[in-house]
Write an enzyme that holds these catalytic residues in place. Structure first.
Site, PDB file in Angstrom:
ATOM      1  CE1 TYR A  31      -3.921  -2.224   0.469  1.00  0.00           C
ATOM      2  CE2 TYR A  31      -2.549  -3.334   2.091  1.00  0.00           C
ATOM      3  CZ  TYR A  31      -3.669  -3.307   1.286  1.00  0.00           C
ATOM      4  OH  TYR A  31      -4.536  -4.372   1.299  1.00  0.00           O
ATOM      5  CG  ASN A  50     -10.548  -2.649  -7.869  1.00  0.00           C
ATOM      6  OD1 ASN A  50     -10.945  -2.099  -8.882  1.00  0.00           O
ATOM      7  ND2 ASN A  50      -9.712  -3.669  -7.892  1.00  0.00           N
ATOM      8  CB  CYS A 105      -7.353  -4.827  -5.267  1.00  0.00           C
ATOM      9  SG  CYS A 105      -8.804  -5.879  -5.248  1.00  0.00           S
ATOM     10  CG  HIS A 106      -5.250 -10.715  -6.275  1.00  0.00           C
ATOM     11  ND1 HIS A 106      -5.749 -10.206  -7.459  1.00  0.00           N
ATOM     12  CD2 HIS A 106      -4.267 -11.587  -6.622  1.00  0.00           C
ATOM     13  CE1 HIS A 106      -5.109 -10.763  -8.478  1.00  0.00           C
ATOM     14  NE2 HIS A 106      -4.206 -11.605  -7.988  1.00  0.00           N
ATOM     15  CD  GLU A 133      -1.918 -13.546  -9.694  1.00  0.00           C
ATOM     16  OE1 GLU A 133      -1.146 -12.750  -9.112  1.00  0.00           O
ATOM     17  OE2 GLU A 133      -3.035 -13.204 -10.124  1.00  0.00           O
TER      18      GLU A 133
END
Length: 103
Positions: free
Chosen positions: A24, A47, A55-56, A84
């Site tokens: 952040y 979002n 946003c994750h 990912e």
């Protein structure tokens, strides 16, 4: 035309590649307001375009998986990051291995 802080944050969020995360605070600094990490969190919370604004991929400065308001909460955020290729140790992202190095 001046780009708003919100637009800058969302554009930066779009650029975080799969397998990487940003904090952040990192996004706040890159968007020109280094003390606005909480504002970045608020923007992630509202979002409306999660497929294009991942946003994750935004985490706390210590790698904690905080603030995911999507379906499934923090558990889902962890699953998405792991799928990912983000390295997670316990309940925190390994920031040394997975932090996005904005160029």
């Amino acid at each position: 035309m001046t780009t708003s802080f919100r637009d800058k944050v969302y554009e930066l969020t779009r650029r975080i590649p799969k397998g990487k995360v940003a904090t952040y605070g990192q996004l706040a600094k890159l968007a020109g307001k280094p003390k606005a990490a909480r504002a970045v969190g608020a923007l992630m919370r509202i979002n409306q375009d999660t497929p294009h604004r991942p946003c994750h991929r935004v985490v706390a400065s210590d790698g904690s998986l905080t603030g995911y308001s999507g379906v499934g909460g923090i558990k889902k955020k962890k699953e998405m990051l792991m799928s990912e290729g983000v390295e997670i140790k316990g309940e925190k992202v390994d920031l040394a291995a997975s932090t996005w190095r904005f160029i």
